[in-house]
Each structure stands twice: as C-alpha cells, then as structure tokens.
Design an enzyme around this catalytic site. Structure first.
Site, short mmCIF file in Angstrom:
data_model
loop_
_atom_site.label_atom_id
_atom_site.label_comp_id
_atom_site.label_asym_id
_atom_site.label_seq_id
_atom_site.Cartn_x
_atom_site.Cartn_y
_atom_site.Cartn_z
N ARG A 131 0.82 -1.22 0.00
CA ARG A 131 0.00 0.00 0.00
C ARG A 131 0.86 1.27 0.00
O ARG A 131 0.51 2.26 0.64
CB ARG A 131 -0.93 0.03 1.22
CG ARG A 131 -2.02 -1.02 1.20
CD ARG A 131 -3.21 -0.53 0.36
NE ARG A 131 -4.36 -1.37 0.60
CZ ARG A 131 -5.40 -1.00 1.35
NH1 ARG A 131 -5.46 0.17 1.90
NH2 ARG A 131 -6.41 -1.82 1.50
N ARG A 177 -2.75 7.26 1.42
CA ARG A 177 -3.11 8.54 2.02
C ARG A 177 -2.06 9.14 2.96
O ARG A 177 -2.20 10.27 3.37
CB ARG A 177 -4.45 8.41 2.75
CG ARG A 177 -5.62 8.33 1.77
CD ARG A 177 -6.91 7.99 2.46
NE ARG A 177 -6.83 6.64 3.02
CZ ARG A 177 -7.86 5.97 3.50
NH1 ARG A 177 -9.05 6.51 3.52
NH2 ARG A 177 -7.70 4.75 3.97
N ARG A 200 -5.91 11.85 -5.44
CA ARG A 200 -7.09 11.09 -5.02
C ARG A 200 -8.32 12.01 -4.99
O ARG A 200 -9.42 11.60 -5.37
CB ARG A 200 -6.79 10.50 -3.63
CG ARG A 200 -7.93 9.96 -2.86
CD ARG A 200 -8.37 8.61 -3.38
NE ARG A 200 -9.40 8.09 -2.51
CZ ARG A 200 -10.63 8.58 -2.45
NH1 ARG A 200 -11.00 9.55 -3.23
NH2 ARG A 200 -11.50 8.05 -1.59
N ASP A 220 -7.20 -1.96 -7.09
CA ASP A 220 -7.71 -2.55 -5.84
C ASP A 220 -8.15 -3.98 -6.12
O ASP A 220 -8.53 -4.30 -7.24
CB ASP A 220 -8.88 -1.74 -5.29
CG ASP A 220 -9.15 -2.11 -3.83
OD1 ASP A 220 -8.50 -1.54 -2.95
OD2 ASP A 220 -9.97 -3.03 -3.59
N TYR A 280 -15.35 -10.27 1.09
CA TYR A 280 -16.02 -8.98 0.83
C TYR A 280 -17.29 -9.17 0.01
O TYR A 280 -18.28 -8.48 0.22
CB TYR A 280 -15.06 -8.03 0.09
CG TYR A 280 -13.92 -7.55 0.96
CD1 TYR A 280 -14.09 -6.47 1.84
CD2 TYR A 280 -12.67 -8.16 0.93
CE1 TYR A 280 -13.05 -6.03 2.65
CE2 TYR A 280 -11.63 -7.72 1.73
CZ TYR A 280 -11.82 -6.66 2.59
OH TYR A 280 -10.79 -6.24 3.40
O1 CP3 Z 1 -0.20 -1.15 -2.51
C1 CP3 Z 1 -0.49 -0.19 -3.29
O2 CP3 Z 1 -0.04 0.94 -3.15
C2 CP3 Z 1 -1.36 -0.51 -4.48
C3 CP3 Z 1 -2.73 -0.28 -4.33
C4 CP3 Z 1 -3.65 -1.17 -3.51
C5 CP3 Z 1 -4.88 -0.67 -3.04
N1 CP3 Z 1 -5.57 -1.70 -2.48
C6 CP3 Z 1 -5.37 0.73 -3.18
C7 CP3 Z 1 -6.30 1.25 -2.16
C8 CP3 Z 1 -3.57 -2.52 -3.16
C9 CP3 Z 1 -2.45 -3.51 -3.39
C10 CP3 Z 1 -4.80 -2.84 -2.52
C11 CP3 Z 1 -5.13 -4.20 -2.05
C12 CP3 Z 1 -6.30 -4.40 -1.19
N2 CP3 Z 1 -7.50 -3.74 -1.24
C13 CP3 Z 1 -6.38 -5.42 -0.21
C14 CP3 Z 1 -5.33 -6.45 0.09
C15 CP3 Z 1 -4.19 -5.91 0.85
C16 CP3 Z 1 -4.55 -5.33 2.19
O3 CP3 Z 1 -4.19 -4.18 2.42
O4 CP3 Z 1 -5.11 -6.07 3.00
C17 CP3 Z 1 -7.65 -5.31 0.38
C18 CP3 Z 1 -8.21 -6.17 1.50
C19 CP3 Z 1 -8.36 -4.26 -0.30
C20 CP3 Z 1 -9.76 -3.81 -0.08
C21 CP3 Z 1 -9.83 -2.41 0.34
N3 CP3 Z 1 -9.54 -1.32 -0.47
C22 CP3 Z 1 -10.21 -1.90 1.60
C23 CP3 Z 1 -10.59 -2.75 2.79
C24 CP3 Z 1 -10.16 -0.51 1.52
C25 CP3 Z 1 -10.59 0.49 2.57
C26 CP3 Z 1 -9.65 0.60 3.68
C27 CP3 Z 1 -8.88 1.88 3.58
O5 CP3 Z 1 -7.66 1.85 3.78
O6 CP3 Z 1 -9.53 2.90 3.36
C28 CP3 Z 1 -9.69 -0.17 0.22
C29 CP3 Z 1 -9.47 1.20 -0.32
C30 CP3 Z 1 -8.12 1.49 -0.89
N4 CP3 Z 1 -7.53 0.73 -1.85
C31 CP3 Z 1 -7.25 2.56 -0.54
C32 CP3 Z 1 -6.10 2.42 -1.34
C33 CP3 Z 1 -4.91 3.32 -1.37
C34 CP3 Z 1 -7.53 3.67 0.47
C35 CP3 Z 1 -8.70 4.48 0.05
C36 CP3 Z 1 -8.49 5.92 -0.34
O7 CP3 Z 1 -7.50 6.33 -0.96
O8 CP3 Z 1 -9.42 6.68 -0.05
#
Ligand code: CP3
Length: 346
Positions: free
Chosen positions: A28, A32, A41, A78, A154
């Site tokens: 990740r 943010r 974003r 994602d 999910y």
């Molecule tokens: O790693 C990276 O920089 C690449 C991008 C990436 C995202 N999601 C972008 C994202 C990757 C590799 C993921 C994987 C992901 N997404 C997983 C598996 C890895 C982990 O972290 O457990 C899971 C379970 C998800 C599902 C997901 N996406 C959730 C539960 C959330 C909300 C939680 C949060 O942090 O807000 C997201 C949103 C998300 N995906 C964000 C990012 C950067 C944050 C949201 C935002 O920018 O507003």
C-alpha cells in the site's frame, strides 16, 4: 545471472539469490500518508475512479518511487475491481471502506457472471503501459490480485468484517455454492493476472489478507488449493511468471502453503515468529516482510529495533524487505526515510 537485460534485484531474489542489501518496497505504498497521493485522489473523486483513470493511477503508482527510490512499484488498483468486473456492485464509502451488494443466498452465485468484463478493466492495463514507460529500468513493476478467499469475504459480507464470519458461515452452510464462487474467482484471477503480465508487469502478488481466520482444513481448501490453481493457471500461458503469495496470518500453515503453492516467494506478516519463519519457511522459499506497520508509525528506537530484528532474521537469505501489512495512513514520511536508510545501511 539471469538473462534479463537490466538487473532487477527483486526478481533476482525471487530467483533465489541473496542480496547484500535487500530490495525494499511497502505494501500500500501509494496511499493517504502521502500528500501528493491525497491531491490526486481528490481529483479522481473515488477509489474506483482513480483505479480506472490511467493517467492518475500511473501518477500515484510512480509517486512513492520518485519520493523514496523504492525497488518495486505496485500497480495502483484494488482487489475489488475483480468483483466489480464480474458485475457485482462495488463502492468505496469515505471513512467506511468498501461496500458491495452482499451475497446472502446460494442462488445469487448460480446466477453470477463468470467472465470478467474486460472493457471495465481495460484502463488498468493502460495504466500498466504508462507506468512501464516511465519506470526506471532497475525498478521491478508488480501487478496483483486478491486471493479468492479474501475477495469472497467482501463479496459475501458486502463489506469488511472483523472476523469474516459471514463468509465462513456461508462456506460451512453452502459448501457447493461457495466452491462455485471460488471457482469463478480462480478463473477470473488467472485471466486478470495473465493480462497484467501481457501489459507489462514483471511479477505479481496474490494478497490473501484474511487467510488467518481459517482453521487448517479450511485453509487448505479455500486458500492453498485455489491459489495453487491460480499459479498453475497463470504459468500455463506464462511459464516464467514470477509470483509472490501473501497468506496473511497463516502462522504454522505457511509451511504447507510454501510446499503446496508453487509461488516464487511468500509474504510474512508481522505476527509470525521470526525464528520459525527463517528455519521453516525461508529455508524453502524466498520471503518478504515483515516490519510491524505500527513500529513505522511510532518511529524512533522502536522503529530501529524493529528494522534490525527483521534484518537479523532474514537478510542472510533470499529476502525482500517490506512491512507485515499495508502502510498506515498516520505514518510520518520521515519514518519511512529513516527505515530505508537503516535497511540500506546508509
Ligand atoms: O499497494 C499499493 O499501493 C497498491 C494499491 C492497492 C490498493 N488496495 C489501493 C487502495 C492494493 C495492493 C490494494 C489491495 C487491497 N484492497 C487489499 C489487500 C491488501 C490489504 O491491504 O489487506 C484489500 C483487502 C483491499 C480492499 C480495500 N480497499 C479496503 C478494505 C479498503 C478500505 C480501507 C482503507 O484503507 O480505506 C480499500 C481502499 C483502498 N484501496 C485505498 C487504497 C490506497 C484507500 C482508500 C483511499 O484512498 O481513499
């Protein structure tokens, strides 16, 4: 030495080499905690909007490389774009995380779309092309998908849950329907990862964030087995594909995972016993991890000690430095810089 034109240290580790200084990236890493991410974003409006805007997604993919000089870039997307491209409704609600139409009945799975809508995913492959042309040649470019179990948690619950109880219950009550859902996700993931590789990523990671809630027999059935089929399926078309598996929370079951899933490396979470991981896992397969993301938030002596412990445990073998899970939003940027210096001995 490998036949690659340019040395990419992360790929060399996945080939089994030990590096003097381990390659480092952060799960990740585009997120943010970076002001430049927050700016883009906001322009994109939503997480999915950002995933499907190639210019913006390429920009945020490259931001942490420019700022920190990391050894790998991970595609900005994602794991939930897969259910979205299978026709399920997916939204990200600010402050609440993902919201999907939950799956409450087995019939819903029977009626589900089985093929990814590739017109929805086309912008992701375009992002890969853009990043590829801008990425320094020594930086490894990673694609990814969620493992079927984690994506299914999910899809069934319709949101993130603390213990994944809805999916676990559904799998116990309706094993055939659940198995059909896993099959759809296995096939979709093979297709999706194959297309990411064709578009230009160097390696892919399969995130099984919620693997750790499964008892050993369900872990074998819903985590090991589907991931094994994905790895074999991807390699049918791309025999050289480099693949990292990350079954978070697998604990002692990681040995079985490493033996039965033909990945090139495994991610370690921060909870695992490091001696166990070195002697039982790294002895079998290259490892990646596993600094506690909260040690990175805390900084100072706790961060230094955390980095030193990880290095002492794994740096003498094939190893990629990373966190034990995604970087947290409240992480100070100076702490990331301090961590990198220490890993690199600067
Ligand atoms: O790693 C990276 O920089 C690449 C991008 C990436 C995202 N999601 C972008 C994202 C990757 C590799 C993921 C994987 C992901 N997404 C997983 C598996 C890895 C982990 O972290 O457990 C899971 C379970 C998800 C599902 C997901 N996406 C959730 C539960 C959330 C909300 C939680 C949060 O942090 O807000 C997201 C949103 C998300 N995906 C964000 C990012 C950067 C944050 C949201 C935002 O920018 O507003």
């Amino acid at each position: 030495m490998s036949a690659r034109d340019v040395k990419k240290s992360l790929l060399d580790v996945l080939d089994g080499e030990t590096q003097k200084v381990p390659p480092v990236w952060l799960m990740r890493q585009a997120g943010r905690y970076l002001p430049e991410y927050r700016e883009v974003r906001q322009k994109a409006g939503s997480v999915l909007g950002l995933c499907f805007s190639p210019a913006l997604a390429a920009e945020v993919t490259l931001q942490p490389i420019r700022r920190f000089g990391l050894d790998a870039a991970i595609l900005f997307s994602d794991i939930l774009v897969v259910p979205h491209a299978l026709g399920r409704k997916v939204e990200f609600v600010a402050g609440e995380g993902p919201k999907l139409d939950p799956i409450e009945q087995p019939v819903t799975i029977g009626a589900m779309e089985e093929e990814l809508d590739q017109t929805i995913l086309a912008p992701v492959y375009e992002t890969i092309g853009r990043v590829k042309s801008d990425l320094p040649p020594e930086v490894t470019f990673l694609g990814f998908c969620g493992a079927p179990w984690t994506v299914a948690t999910y899809m069934i619950a319709g949101e993130g849950t603390p213990d994944q109880a809805p999916a676990r219950l559904f799998a116990y009550r309706h094993p055939e329907a659940f198995s059909a859902l896993i099959d759809i996700l296995v096939k979709a993931s093979i297709d999706y990862l194959g297309r990411q590789i064709e578009a230009g990523v160097d390696a892919v990671q399969i995130f099984d964030t919620w693997a750790g809630v499964l008892p050993p027999s369900e872990f074998a059935r819903w985590c090991i087995e589907p991931t094994r089929r994905i790895v074999n399926g991807v390699r049918e078309k791309h025999p050289e594909a480099k693949i990292i598996g990350f079954p978070r929370g697998a604990g002692a079951s990681l040995v079985r995972y490493a033996d039965e899933v033909p990945v090139d490396g495994v991610g370690l979470d921060w909870m695992i016993d490091k001696t166990f991981a070195r002697t039982q896992v790294q002895s079998r397969i290259p490892v990646q991890g596993n600094l506690d993301p909260l040690a990175l938030v805390a900084g100072g002596a706790s961060l230094d000690a955390g980095v030193d412990d990880v290095m002492a445990a794994f740096a003498d073998g094939p190893f990629i430095f990373n966190l034990g899970h995604g970087i947290l939003q409240q992480t100070p940027i100076e702490h990331v810089e301090r961590m990198l210096k220490r890993v690199r001995g600067l």
